[in-house]
Write a protein that holds these residues in place. Structure first.
Motif, PDB file in Angstrom:
ATOM      1  N   SER A  10      77.275  57.545  10.121  1.00 37.62           N
ATOM      2  CA  SER A  10      78.330  58.553  10.191  1.00 37.62           C
ATOM      3  C   SER A  10      79.654  57.930   9.786  1.00 37.62           C
ATOM      4  O   SER A  10      79.998  56.841  10.239  1.00 37.62           O
TER       5      SER A  10
ATOM      6  N   THR B 211      75.196  57.472  13.954  1.00 36.69           N
ATOM      7  CA  THR B 211      74.153  57.857  12.996  1.00 36.69           C
ATOM      8  C   THR B 211      74.061  59.370  12.897  1.00 36.69           C
ATOM      9  O   THR B 211      74.140  60.083  13.893  1.00 36.69           O
ATOM     10  N   ASN B 212      73.887  59.831  11.672  1.00 34.51           N
ATOM     11  CA  ASN B 212      73.660  61.248  11.413  1.00 34.51           C
ATOM     12  C   ASN B 212      72.200  61.583  11.724  1.00 34.51           C
ATOM     13  O   ASN B 212      71.379  60.681  11.941  1.00 34.51           O
ATOM     14  N   ALA B 213      71.860  62.856  11.707  1.00 36.92           N
ATOM     15  CA  ALA B 213      70.493  63.293  12.007  1.00 36.92           C
ATOM     16  C   ALA B 213      69.470  62.676  11.058  1.00 36.92           C
ATOM     17  O   ALA B 213      68.337  62.404  11.456  1.00 36.92           O
ATOM     18  N   ASP B 214      69.871  62.399   9.824  1.00 35.96           N
ATOM     19  CA  ASP B 214      68.943  61.814   8.848  1.00 35.96           C
ATOM     20  C   ASP B 214      68.909  60.287   8.904  1.00 35.96           C
ATOM     21  O   ASP B 214      68.271  59.637   8.077  1.00 35.96           O
ATOM     22  N   GLY B 215      69.614  59.699   9.880  1.00 35.42           N
ATOM     23  CA  GLY B 215      69.608  58.253  10.055  1.00 35.42           C
ATOM     24  C   GLY B 215      70.684  57.507   9.296  1.00 35.42           C
ATOM     25  O   GLY B 215      70.855  56.309   9.481  1.00 35.42           O
ATOM     26  N   THR B 216      71.427  58.211   8.439  1.00 37.97           N
ATOM     27  CA  THR B 216      72.513  57.561   7.708  1.00 37.97           C
ATOM     28  C   THR B 216      73.698  57.304   8.645  1.00 37.97           C
ATOM     29  O   THR B 216      73.811  57.930   9.703  1.00 37.97           O
TER      30      THR B 216
ATOM     31  N   GLY C 215      72.076  59.939  16.156  1.00 37.84           N
ATOM     32  CA  GLY C 215      71.077  60.900  15.682  1.00 37.84           C
ATOM     33  C   GLY C 215      71.627  62.278  15.378  1.00 37.84           C
ATOM     34  O   GLY C 215      70.928  63.278  15.503  1.00 37.84           O
ATOM     35  N   GLY C 216      72.896  62.330  14.977  1.00 37.30           N
ATOM     36  CA  GLY C 216      73.506  63.618  14.634  1.00 37.30           C
ATOM     37  C   GLY C 216      73.998  64.420  15.823  1.00 37.30           C
ATOM     38  O   GLY C 216      74.343  65.584  15.688  1.00 37.30           O
TER      39      GLY C 216
END
Length: 88
Positions: A30, A23-28, A40-41
């Protein structure tokens, strides 16, 4: 090593990741790193070296029944993945 569709940290195919990616920092989701490496990025083990990752990959593949030479072959190309390449 073909890096398309594989984690750019451990080399695991995304189709083998139960989450389908980290997951990226924005929750999307990766598209570069798996859920075991990136949450979480951030990298789960930010201080890990490529040699430590290589040992971990070999260990996990052996646990899944792969012969040692096959596990070492899959782990041999890790240094060509994005996380481990020197910054330009």
């Amino acid at each position: 090593m073909d890096v398309k569709g594989k984690c750019q940290s451990c080399g695991m195919p995304f189709k083998a990741d139960p989450q389908g990616g980290g997951t990226n920092a924005d929750g999307t989701c990766s598209r570069e790193y798996c859920s075991y490496c990136f949450v979480g990025g951030r990298f789960v083990n930010p201080d890990m070296t490529v040699d430590a990752m290589r040992a971990l990959v070999i260990e996990k593949l052996r646990e899944r029944g792969y012969p040692g030479f096959v596990a070492r072959f899959f782990a041999s190309g890790l240094d060509r993945l994005k996380r481990w390449r020197p910054a330009p």
